[in-house]
Design an enzyme around this catalytic site. Sequence first.
Site, short mmCIF file in Angstrom:
data_model
loop_
_atom_site.label_atom_id
_atom_site.label_comp_id
_atom_site.label_asym_id
_atom_site.label_seq_id
_atom_site.Cartn_x
_atom_site.Cartn_y
_atom_site.Cartn_z
N PRO A 89 0.89 -1.28 0.14
CA PRO A 89 0.03 -0.17 0.01
C PRO A 89 0.76 1.23 -0.11
CG PRO A 89 -0.04 -1.05 2.07
CD PRO A 89 0.48 -1.94 1.24
N GLU A 116 2.46 -8.00 8.63
CA GLU A 116 2.60 -6.42 8.68
C GLU A 116 3.43 -5.99 7.28
OE1 GLU A 116 1.26 -4.18 10.44
OE2 GLU A 116 0.27 -6.02 11.42
N ARG A 154 -4.40 -8.36 -20.60
CA ARG A 154 -5.13 -7.90 -21.74
C ARG A 154 -4.58 -6.65 -22.82
NH1 ARG A 154 -9.13 -4.02 -21.18
NH2 ARG A 154 -10.71 -5.71 -21.71
N ASP A 169 -11.10 1.49 -24.48
CA ASP A 169 -11.68 1.49 -22.98
C ASP A 169 -11.25 2.78 -22.27
OD1 ASP A 169 -12.36 -0.90 -22.77
OD2 ASP A 169 -10.46 -2.14 -22.10
C1 LIG Z 1 -1.74 -5.93 5.96
S1 LIG Z 1 -1.03 -5.39 4.53
C2 LIG Z 1 0.40 -4.61 5.41
C3 LIG Z 1 0.31 -3.13 5.66
C4 LIG Z 1 1.66 -2.60 6.10
N1 LIG Z 1 1.68 -2.85 7.60
C5 LIG Z 1 1.58 -1.00 6.09
O1 LIG Z 1 1.06 -0.46 6.67
O2 LIG Z 1 1.88 -0.49 5.15
C6 LIG Z 1 -0.16 -6.82 4.26
C7 LIG Z 1 0.06 -7.14 2.63
O3 LIG Z 1 -1.19 -6.91 1.88
C8 LIG Z 1 -0.37 -6.28 0.74
N2 LIG Z 1 -1.26 -5.05 0.52
C9 LIG Z 1 -2.20 -4.83 1.24
N3 LIG Z 1 -2.76 -3.63 0.74
C10 LIG Z 1 -2.38 -3.37 -0.45
C11 LIG Z 1 -2.55 -2.43 -1.32
N4 LIG Z 1 -3.32 -1.50 -1.33
N5 LIG Z 1 -1.84 -2.43 -2.52
C12 LIG Z 1 -0.93 -3.46 -2.61
N6 LIG Z 1 -0.90 -4.45 -1.71
C13 LIG Z 1 -1.29 -4.33 -0.85
C14 LIG Z 1 0.94 -6.07 0.67
O4 LIG Z 1 1.77 -6.93 0.17
C15 LIG Z 1 1.37 -5.86 2.12
O5 LIG Z 1 2.72 -6.25 2.56
#
Ligand SMILES: C[S@@+](CC[C@H](N)C(=O)[O-])C[C@H]1O[C@@H](n2cnc3c(N)ncnc32)[C@H](O)[C@@H]1O
Length: 227
Positions: A89, A116, A154, A169
Amino acid sequence: MLKIGIVTIFPNIFKPILNESIIKRAQEKGKVKFEIFDLRDYTDDPHRKVDDRPFGGGPGMVIRPEPVFNVMEEIKKKSLKVKTILLTPQGVKFNQRIARRLSREKHIVLICGRYEGVDERIREALIDEEISIGDYILTGGEVPALVLIEAIIRLIPGVLGDEESATLDSFENGLLEYPQYTRPANYKGMKVPDVLLSGNHKLIQQWRRKQALKRTKERRPDLMDKR
Ligand SMILES: C[S@@+](CC[C@H](N)C(=O)[O-])C[C@H]1O[C@@H](n2cnc3c(N)ncnc32)[C@H](O)[C@@H]1O
Protein backbone atom coordinates in the site's frame (compact mmCIF):
# COMPACT_ATOMS: atom_id res chain seq x y z
CA MET A 1 6.11 -13.73 -24.38
CA LEU A 2 5.83 -12.16 -20.94
CA LYS A 3 6.96 -14.33 -18.06
CA ILE A 4 5.30 -13.54 -14.74
CA GLY A 5 6.70 -14.96 -11.53
CA ILE A 6 4.54 -14.84 -8.41
CA VAL A 7 6.06 -15.18 -4.95
CA THR A 8 3.43 -16.00 -2.34
CA ILE A 9 2.62 -18.11 0.69
CA PHE A 10 -0.80 -18.89 -0.86
CA PRO A 11 -0.13 -20.38 -4.31
CA ASN A 12 -3.60 -21.94 -4.46
CA ILE A 13 -5.26 -18.51 -4.60
CA PHE A 14 -3.93 -18.04 -8.13
CA LYS A 15 -4.69 -21.36 -9.79
CA PRO A 16 -8.45 -20.98 -10.45
CA ILE A 17 -8.17 -17.42 -11.72
CA LEU A 18 -5.14 -18.01 -13.96
CA ASN A 19 -6.95 -20.94 -15.55
CA GLU A 20 -10.05 -19.11 -16.74
CA SER A 21 -11.08 -16.78 -19.53
CA ILE A 22 -8.63 -14.36 -21.15
CA ILE A 23 -5.72 -15.23 -18.84
CA LYS A 24 -6.08 -18.90 -19.71
CA ARG A 25 -6.30 -18.10 -23.44
CA ALA A 26 -3.25 -15.84 -23.24
CA GLN A 27 -1.23 -18.80 -21.89
CA GLU A 28 -2.58 -21.12 -24.57
CA LYS A 29 -1.59 -18.58 -27.24
CA GLY A 30 1.95 -18.44 -25.78
CA LYS A 31 1.65 -14.74 -24.86
CA VAL A 32 2.26 -15.21 -21.15
CA LYS A 33 3.75 -17.82 -18.86
CA PHE A 34 3.28 -18.02 -15.09
CA GLU A 35 5.64 -19.42 -12.50
CA ILE A 36 4.31 -19.61 -8.96
CA PHE A 37 6.83 -19.81 -6.13
CA ASP A 38 5.64 -20.94 -2.70
CA LEU A 39 7.73 -18.82 -0.34
CA ARG A 40 7.63 -21.62 2.26
CA ASP A 41 9.73 -23.80 -0.08
CA TYR A 42 12.59 -21.30 0.28
CA THR A 43 13.02 -21.09 4.03
CA ASP A 44 15.51 -23.07 6.11
CA ASP A 45 13.05 -23.10 9.01
CA PRO A 46 12.07 -26.70 9.90
CA HIS A 47 8.44 -25.57 10.33
CA ARG A 48 8.50 -23.66 7.01
CA LYS A 49 7.86 -20.39 8.86
CA VAL A 50 8.52 -17.32 6.74
CA ASP A 51 7.73 -14.61 9.34
CA ASP A 52 8.96 -13.37 12.69
CA ARG A 53 8.20 -10.66 15.25
CA PRO A 54 9.24 -7.09 14.47
CA PHE A 55 12.38 -5.73 16.12
CA GLY A 56 11.42 -2.89 18.43
CA GLY A 57 8.11 -4.52 19.35
CA GLY A 58 4.61 -3.80 18.15
CA PRO A 59 1.81 -5.94 16.79
CA GLY A 60 1.93 -8.52 14.01
CA MET A 61 4.64 -10.37 12.16
CA VAL A 62 7.03 -9.45 9.36
CA ILE A 63 8.21 -11.58 6.39
CA ARG A 64 11.85 -12.49 6.99
CA PRO A 65 14.54 -11.64 4.41
CA GLU A 66 15.92 -15.19 3.99
CA PRO A 67 13.14 -16.91 1.98
CA VAL A 68 12.66 -13.91 -0.32
CA PHE A 69 16.41 -13.54 -0.96
CA ASN A 70 16.58 -17.31 -1.62
CA VAL A 71 13.73 -17.36 -4.13
CA MET A 72 15.01 -14.26 -5.95
CA GLU A 73 18.47 -15.80 -6.17
CA GLU A 74 16.97 -18.87 -7.84
CA ILE A 75 14.89 -16.78 -10.26
CA LYS A 76 17.84 -14.56 -11.21
CA LYS A 77 20.10 -17.57 -11.84
CA LYS A 78 17.89 -18.42 -14.83
CA SER A 79 16.98 -14.95 -15.99
CA LEU A 80 19.13 -11.82 -15.82
CA LYS A 81 16.55 -9.25 -16.88
CA VAL A 82 13.89 -9.46 -14.22
CA LYS A 83 11.77 -6.58 -12.99
CA THR A 84 10.92 -7.28 -9.36
CA ILE A 85 7.75 -5.65 -8.08
CA LEU A 86 6.58 -5.53 -4.48
CA LEU A 87 2.85 -5.17 -3.88
CA THR A 88 2.49 -2.70 -1.03
CA PRO A 89 0.00 0.00 0.00
CA GLN A 90 3.05 2.29 0.27
CA GLY A 91 3.87 1.99 -3.44
CA VAL A 92 3.04 4.11 -6.48
CA LYS A 93 -0.68 3.90 -7.27
CA PHE A 94 -1.32 1.50 -10.14
CA ASN A 95 -2.96 2.82 -13.31
CA GLN A 96 -3.45 2.03 -17.00
CA ARG A 97 -0.19 3.75 -17.98
CA ILE A 98 1.83 1.51 -15.63
CA ALA A 99 -0.09 -1.55 -16.88
CA ARG A 100 0.81 -0.66 -20.48
CA ARG A 101 4.48 -0.16 -19.60
CA LEU A 102 4.65 -3.49 -17.75
CA SER A 103 2.91 -5.29 -20.63
CA ARG A 104 6.06 -4.56 -22.69
CA GLU A 105 8.43 -6.24 -20.21
CA LYS A 106 9.90 -9.70 -20.78
CA HIS A 107 9.97 -10.97 -17.20
CA ILE A 108 8.35 -9.58 -14.08
CA VAL A 109 8.20 -11.03 -10.60
CA LEU A 110 5.41 -10.04 -8.22
CA ILE A 111 6.18 -10.34 -4.52
CA CYS A 112 3.06 -10.67 -2.38
CA GLY A 113 3.43 -9.41 1.17
CA ARG A 114 1.45 -10.67 4.17
CA TYR A 115 1.21 -9.84 7.89
CA GLU A 116 2.71 -6.39 8.61
CA GLY A 117 4.62 -6.53 5.33
CA VAL A 118 8.20 -7.45 4.44
CA ASP A 119 11.54 -6.76 6.14
CA GLU A 120 12.86 -3.41 4.89
CA ARG A 121 16.09 -5.02 3.57
CA ILE A 122 14.02 -6.89 0.99
CA ARG A 123 12.73 -3.58 -0.33
CA GLU A 124 16.20 -2.04 -0.32
CA ALA A 125 18.10 -4.88 -1.99
CA LEU A 126 15.67 -6.71 -4.27
CA ILE A 127 12.83 -4.50 -5.37
CA ASP A 128 12.75 -2.44 -8.58
CA GLU A 129 9.24 -1.03 -8.15
CA GLU A 130 6.68 -0.82 -5.36
CA ILE A 131 3.06 -0.76 -6.50
CA SER A 132 -0.17 -0.14 -4.58
CA ILE A 133 -3.64 -0.79 -5.97
CA GLY A 134 -5.22 1.95 -3.86
CA ASP A 135 -5.37 3.72 -0.54
CA TYR A 136 -6.77 0.88 1.56
CA ILE A 137 -5.24 -2.09 3.35
CA LEU A 138 -5.80 -5.67 2.23
CA THR A 139 -4.61 -8.74 4.12
CA GLY A 140 -2.12 -9.81 1.48
CA GLY A 141 -0.54 -8.96 -1.86
CA GLU A 142 -2.24 -11.83 -3.74
CA VAL A 143 -5.37 -9.94 -4.83
CA PRO A 144 -3.29 -6.86 -5.80
CA ALA A 145 -1.00 -9.16 -7.85
CA LEU A 146 -4.05 -10.54 -9.66
CA VAL A 147 -5.26 -7.00 -10.34
CA LEU A 148 -1.92 -6.20 -12.02
CA ILE A 149 -1.96 -9.47 -13.97
CA GLU A 150 -5.50 -8.86 -15.32
CA ALA A 151 -4.71 -5.31 -16.34
CA ILE A 152 -1.33 -6.11 -17.92
CA ILE A 153 -2.24 -9.23 -19.87
CA ARG A 154 -5.15 -7.75 -21.81
CA LEU A 155 -2.73 -5.13 -23.18
CA ILE A 156 -0.29 -7.62 -24.69
CA PRO A 157 -0.82 -7.49 -28.47
CA GLY A 158 -2.79 -10.50 -29.72
CA VAL A 159 -4.31 -11.41 -26.36
CA LEU A 160 -7.71 -9.80 -26.93
CA GLY A 161 -9.74 -10.56 -30.00
CA ASP A 162 -10.90 -7.64 -32.15
CA GLU A 163 -14.32 -7.58 -30.52
CA GLU A 164 -12.66 -7.20 -27.11
CA SER A 165 -10.09 -4.61 -28.21
CA ALA A 166 -8.69 -2.56 -25.32
CA THR A 167 -7.93 0.57 -27.33
CA LEU A 168 -11.34 2.20 -26.73
CA ASP A 169 -11.51 1.38 -23.03
CA SER A 170 -11.68 4.05 -20.35
CA PHE A 171 -8.29 5.69 -19.53
CA GLU A 172 -6.69 4.65 -22.82
CA ASN A 173 -7.07 8.15 -24.29
CA GLY A 174 -7.34 9.97 -20.97
CA LEU A 175 -11.17 9.79 -21.06
CA LEU A 176 -13.84 7.51 -19.64
CA GLU A 177 -15.59 5.41 -22.26
CA TYR A 178 -18.90 6.53 -23.83
CA PRO A 179 -22.17 4.80 -22.78
CA GLN A 180 -22.83 1.42 -24.37
CA TYR A 181 -26.17 -0.08 -25.45
CA THR A 182 -27.22 -3.40 -26.94
CA ARG A 183 -30.48 -5.06 -28.05
CA PRO A 184 -33.39 -4.45 -27.64
CA ALA A 185 -33.60 -0.87 -28.95
CA ASN A 186 -36.55 -0.27 -26.64
CA TYR A 187 -36.54 -1.97 -23.25
CA LYS A 188 -39.56 -1.27 -21.03
CA GLY A 189 -39.92 2.14 -22.66
CA MET A 190 -36.19 3.01 -22.21
CA LYS A 191 -34.91 3.80 -25.68
CA VAL A 192 -31.44 3.61 -27.18
CA PRO A 193 -30.36 7.04 -28.52
CA ASP A 194 -31.54 7.40 -32.16
CA VAL A 195 -28.06 8.23 -33.42
CA LEU A 196 -26.78 4.73 -32.54
CA LEU A 197 -29.47 3.19 -34.76
CA SER A 198 -28.85 5.63 -37.62
CA GLY A 199 -26.07 3.65 -39.32
CA ASN A 200 -24.20 6.97 -39.82
CA HIS A 201 -20.71 6.14 -38.52
CA LYS A 202 -19.48 9.72 -38.56
CA LEU A 203 -22.42 10.92 -36.44
CA ILE A 204 -22.03 7.94 -34.10
CA GLN A 205 -18.36 8.71 -33.62
CA GLN A 206 -19.12 12.38 -32.87
CA TRP A 207 -21.84 11.40 -30.38
CA ARG A 208 -19.53 8.97 -28.62
CA ARG A 209 -16.73 11.49 -28.38
CA LYS A 210 -19.11 14.09 -26.92
CA GLN A 211 -20.48 11.59 -24.41
CA ALA A 212 -16.99 10.49 -23.36
CA LEU A 213 -16.00 14.12 -22.73
CA LYS A 214 -19.23 14.86 -20.84
CA ARG A 215 -18.92 11.73 -18.70
CA THR A 216 -15.27 12.41 -17.88
CA LYS A 217 -15.99 16.05 -16.96
CA GLU A 218 -18.84 14.96 -14.66
CA ARG A 219 -17.24 11.94 -13.03
CA ARG A 220 -13.50 12.44 -13.24
CA PRO A 221 -12.65 16.14 -13.63
CA ASP A 222 -9.10 15.24 -12.51
CA LEU A 223 -8.64 13.36 -15.82
CA MET A 224 -9.76 16.45 -17.76
CA ASP A 225 -7.21 18.56 -15.89
CA LYS A 226 -4.45 16.11 -16.84
CA ARG A 227 -5.45 16.32 -20.50
C1 LIG B 1 -1.84 -5.93 6.02
S1 LIG B 1 -0.83 -5.45 4.67
C2 LIG B 1 0.54 -4.65 5.47
C3 LIG B 1 0.38 -3.17 5.55
C4 LIG B 1 1.57 -2.49 6.20
N1 LIG B 1 1.60 -2.77 7.60
C5 LIG B 1 1.48 -0.98 5.99
O1 LIG B 1 0.89 -0.31 6.81
O2 LIG B 1 1.97 -0.50 4.96
C6 LIG B 1 -0.13 -6.98 4.15
C7 LIG B 1 0.28 -7.06 2.70
O3 LIG B 1 -0.84 -6.90 1.87
C8 LIG B 1 -0.47 -6.29 0.64
N2 LIG B 1 -1.31 -5.11 0.45
C9 LIG B 1 -2.24 -4.64 1.32
N3 LIG B 1 -2.86 -3.56 0.81
C10 LIG B 1 -2.35 -3.33 -0.40
C11 LIG B 1 -2.57 -2.35 -1.42
N4 LIG B 1 -3.45 -1.38 -1.25
N5 LIG B 1 -1.85 -2.43 -2.55
C12 LIG B 1 -0.93 -3.40 -2.72
N6 LIG B 1 -0.66 -4.35 -1.80
C13 LIG B 1 -1.35 -4.32 -0.65
C14 LIG B 1 1.01 -5.97 0.73
O4 LIG B 1 1.74 -6.96 0.07
C15 LIG B 1 1.26 -6.00 2.23
O5 LIG B 1 2.59 -6.35 2.54
